[in-house]
Design a protein around this motif. Structure first.
Motif, PDB file in Angstrom:
ATOM      1  N   SER A   1       0.828  -1.200   0.000  1.00  0.00           N
ATOM      2  CA  SER A   1       0.000   0.000   0.000  1.00  0.00           C
ATOM      3  C   SER A   1       0.868   1.257   0.000  1.00  0.00           C
ATOM      4  O   SER A   1       1.944   1.287   0.614  1.00  0.00           O
ATOM      5  N   TRP A   2       0.391   2.310  -0.640  1.00  0.00           N
ATOM      6  CA  TRP A   2       1.126   3.576  -0.634  1.00  0.00           C
ATOM      7  C   TRP A   2       1.244   4.120   0.784  1.00  0.00           C
ATOM      8  O   TRP A   2       2.153   4.879   1.097  1.00  0.00           O
ATOM      9  N   ALA A   3       0.314   3.703   1.667  1.00  0.00           N
ATOM     10  CA  ALA A   3       0.319   4.216   3.035  1.00  0.00           C
ATOM     11  C   ALA A   3       1.232   3.420   3.966  1.00  0.00           C
ATOM     12  O   ALA A   3       1.477   3.831   5.096  1.00  0.00           O
ATOM     13  N   THR A   4       1.742   2.274   3.522  1.00  0.00           N
ATOM     14  CA  THR A   4       2.607   1.437   4.352  1.00  0.00           C
ATOM     15  C   THR A   4       4.001   2.046   4.422  1.00  0.00           C
ATOM     16  O   THR A   4       4.612   2.336   3.408  1.00  0.00           O
ATOM     17  N   THR A   5       4.477   2.233   5.640  1.00  0.00           N
ATOM     18  CA  THR A   5       5.814   2.804   5.842  1.00  0.00           C
ATOM     19  C   THR A   5       6.799   1.698   6.230  1.00  0.00           C
ATOM     20  O   THR A   5       6.396   0.590   6.602  1.00  0.00           O
ATOM     21  N   SER A   6       8.068   2.002   6.188  1.00  0.00           N
ATOM     22  CA  SER A   6       9.063   1.019   6.619  1.00  0.00           C
ATOM     23  C   SER A   6       8.892   0.704   8.104  1.00  0.00           C
ATOM     24  O   SER A   6       9.151  -0.421   8.536  1.00  0.00           O
ATOM     25  N   ASN A   7       8.415   1.658   8.885  1.00  0.00           N
ATOM     26  CA  ASN A   7       8.135   1.416  10.295  1.00  0.00           C
ATOM     27  C   ASN A   7       7.007   0.390  10.445  1.00  0.00           C
ATOM     28  O   ASN A   7       7.058  -0.466  11.336  1.00  0.00           O
ATOM     29  N   ASP A   8       5.987   0.462   9.599  1.00  0.00           N
ATOM     30  CA  ASP A   8       4.902  -0.523   9.625  1.00  0.00           C
ATOM     31  C   ASP A   8       5.436  -1.927   9.353  1.00  0.00           C
ATOM     32  O   ASP A   8       5.056  -2.891  10.023  1.00  0.00           O
ATOM     33  N   VAL A   9       6.311  -2.035   8.375  1.00  0.00           N
ATOM     34  CA  VAL A   9       6.905  -3.338   8.033  1.00  0.00           C
ATOM     35  C   VAL A   9       7.733  -3.852   9.209  1.00  0.00           C
ATOM     36  O   VAL A   9       7.625  -5.029   9.593  1.00  0.00           O
ATOM     37  N   ASP A  10       8.533  -2.985   9.819  1.00  0.00           N
ATOM     38  CA  ASP A  10       9.352  -3.385  10.965  1.00  0.00           C
ATOM     39  C   ASP A  10       8.489  -3.836  12.144  1.00  0.00           C
ATOM     40  O   ASP A  10       8.785  -4.849  12.791  1.00  0.00           O
ATOM     41  N   ARG A  11       7.420  -3.090  12.442  1.00  0.00           N
ATOM     42  CA  ARG A  11       6.542  -3.463  13.553  1.00  0.00           C
ATOM     43  C   ARG A  11       5.864  -4.804  13.299  1.00  0.00           C
ATOM     44  O   ARG A  11       5.720  -5.629  14.209  1.00  0.00           O
ATOM     45  N   THR A  12       5.468  -5.045  12.052  1.00  0.00           N
ATOM     46  CA  THR A  12       4.829  -6.312  11.716  1.00  0.00           C
ATOM     47  C   THR A  12       5.817  -7.462  11.860  1.00  0.00           C
ATOM     48  O   THR A  12       5.504  -8.499  12.464  1.00  0.00           O
ATOM     49  N   ALA A  13       7.018  -7.299  11.338  1.00  0.00           N
ATOM     50  CA  ALA A  13       8.038  -8.350  11.455  1.00  0.00           C
ATOM     51  C   ALA A  13       8.387  -8.599  12.923  1.00  0.00           C
ATOM     52  O   ALA A  13       8.548  -9.759  13.345  1.00  0.00           O
ATOM     53  N   ASP A  14       8.498  -7.538  13.705  1.00  0.00           N
ATOM     54  CA  ASP A  14       8.798  -7.683  15.133  1.00  0.00           C
ATOM     55  C   ASP A  14       7.678  -8.437  15.851  1.00  0.00           C
ATOM     56  O   ASP A  14       7.943  -9.290  16.704  1.00  0.00           O
ATOM     57  N   ALA A  15       6.429  -8.117  15.524  1.00  0.00           N
ATOM     58  CA  ALA A  15       5.297  -8.798  16.152  1.00  0.00           C
ATOM     59  C   ALA A  15       5.274 -10.282  15.782  1.00  0.00           C
ATOM     60  O   ALA A  15       5.025 -11.138  16.633  1.00  0.00           O
ATOM     61  N   ILE A  16       5.547 -10.589  14.525  1.00  0.00           N
ATOM     62  CA  ILE A  16       5.586 -11.994  14.106  1.00  0.00           C
ATOM     63  C   ILE A  16       6.674 -12.735  14.871  1.00  0.00           C
ATOM     64  O   ILE A  16       6.455 -13.832  15.384  1.00  0.00           O
ATOM     65  N   ALA A  17       7.854 -12.144  14.990  1.00  0.00           N
ATOM     66  CA  ALA A  17       8.959 -12.781  15.720  1.00  0.00           C
ATOM     67  C   ALA A  17       8.617 -12.963  17.194  1.00  0.00           C
ATOM     68  O   ALA A  17       8.854 -14.031  17.777  1.00  0.00           O
ATOM     69  N   ARG A  18       8.058 -11.935  17.809  1.00  0.00           N
ATOM     70  CA  ARG A  18       7.721 -11.995  19.239  1.00  0.00           C
ATOM     71  C   ARG A  18       6.656 -13.050  19.497  1.00  0.00           C
ATOM     72  O   ARG A  18       6.783 -13.890  20.400  1.00  0.00           O
ATOM     73  N   LEU A  19       5.597 -13.043  18.693  1.00  0.00           N
ATOM     74  CA  LEU A  19       4.518 -13.998  18.891  1.00  0.00           C
ATOM     75  C   LEU A  19       4.957 -15.421  18.579  1.00  0.00           C
ATOM     76  O   LEU A  19       4.513 -16.367  19.223  1.00  0.00           O
ATOM     77  N   THR A  20       5.843 -15.569  17.623  1.00  0.00           N
ATOM     78  CA  THR A  20       6.386 -16.898  17.338  1.00  0.00           C
ATOM     79  C   THR A  20       7.148 -17.417  18.555  1.00  0.00           C
ATOM     80  O   THR A  20       6.977 -18.570  18.964  1.00  0.00           O
ATOM     81  N   ALA A  21       7.956 -16.564  19.164  1.00  0.00           N
ATOM     82  CA  ALA A  21       8.702 -16.967  20.348  1.00  0.00           C
ATOM     83  C   ALA A  21       7.766 -17.342  21.495  1.00  0.00           C
ATOM     84  O   ALA A  21       8.051 -18.262  22.277  1.00  0.00           O
ATOM     85  N   GLU A  22       6.625 -16.655  21.587  1.00  0.00           N
ATOM     86  CA  GLU A  22       5.675 -16.937  22.655  1.00  0.00           C
ATOM     87  C   GLU A  22       4.850 -18.196  22.392  1.00  0.00           C
ATOM     88  O   GLU A  22       4.506 -18.919  23.320  1.00  0.00           O
ATOM     89  N   LEU A  23       4.539 -18.463  21.116  1.00  0.00           N
ATOM     90  CA  LEU A  23       3.586 -19.528  20.787  1.00  0.00           C
ATOM     91  C   LEU A  23       4.192 -20.830  20.293  1.00  0.00           C
ATOM     92  O   LEU A  23       3.530 -21.865  20.336  1.00  0.00           O
ATOM     93  N   VAL A  24       5.428 -20.789  19.837  1.00  0.00           N
ATOM     94  CA  VAL A  24       6.047 -22.015  19.314  1.00  0.00           C
ATOM     95  C   VAL A  24       6.841 -22.678  20.436  1.00  0.00           C
ATOM     96  O   VAL A  24       7.766 -22.070  20.974  1.00  0.00           O
ATOM     97  N   PRO A  25       6.480 -23.905  20.759  1.00  0.00           N
ATOM     98  CA  PRO A  25       7.217 -24.585  21.827  1.00  0.00           C
ATOM     99  C   PRO A  25       8.666 -24.845  21.420  1.00  0.00           C
ATOM    100  O   PRO A  25       8.948 -25.164  20.273  1.00  0.00           O
ATOM    101  N   VAL A  26       9.552 -24.671  22.362  1.00  0.00           N
ATOM    102  CA  VAL A  26      10.973 -24.933  22.127  1.00  0.00           C
ATOM    103  C   VAL A  26      11.199 -26.430  22.340  1.00  0.00           C
ATOM    104  O   VAL A  26      10.828 -26.959  23.389  1.00  0.00           O
ATOM    105  N   PRO A  27      11.799 -27.105  21.346  1.00  0.00           N
ATOM    106  CA  PRO A  27      12.000 -28.556  21.485  1.00  0.00           C
ATOM    107  C   PRO A  27      13.014 -28.916  22.559  1.00  0.00           C
ATOM    108  O   PRO A  27      13.829 -28.209  22.972  1.00  0.00           O
TER     109      PRO A  27
END
Length: 68
Positions: free
Chosen positions: A42-68
C-alpha cells in the motif's frame, strides 16, 4: 505468504496479531496447509509498519512455538 510451525501455530499467530492490532494478516490454505498472507504494497505502508509487523511476528512466534 508464509507459515510458522504447524497449521495450529500458524493460525494462532495470525489470530494474535489481529487481536493486538499490529497488522491485518489473512489466513489461507496452500497445498493443504494453513498459511498467512500480509500485503505490504500500500502507498500508506511505511518502513516502520513493516518493521513493527516483522517484530510482532517474531515476538509472537517466540511466545507460541514450543521450544524442542
Amino acid at each position: 505468504m508464509f507459515r510458522i510451525g504447524d497449521d495450529a501455530v500458524t493460525r494462532a499467530i495470525g489470530d494474535a496479531i489481529l487481536a493486538e492490532g499490529t497488522a491485518a494478516l489473512t489466513g489461507a490454505e496452500w497445498h493443504g496447509h494453513a498459511v498467512l498472507r500480509c500485503s505490504m504494497s500500500s502507498w500508506a505502508t511505511t518502513s516502520n509498519d513493516v518493521d513493527r509487523t516483522a517484530d510482532a511476528i517474531a515476538r509472537l512466534t517466540a511466545e507460541l512455538v514450543p521450544v524442542p
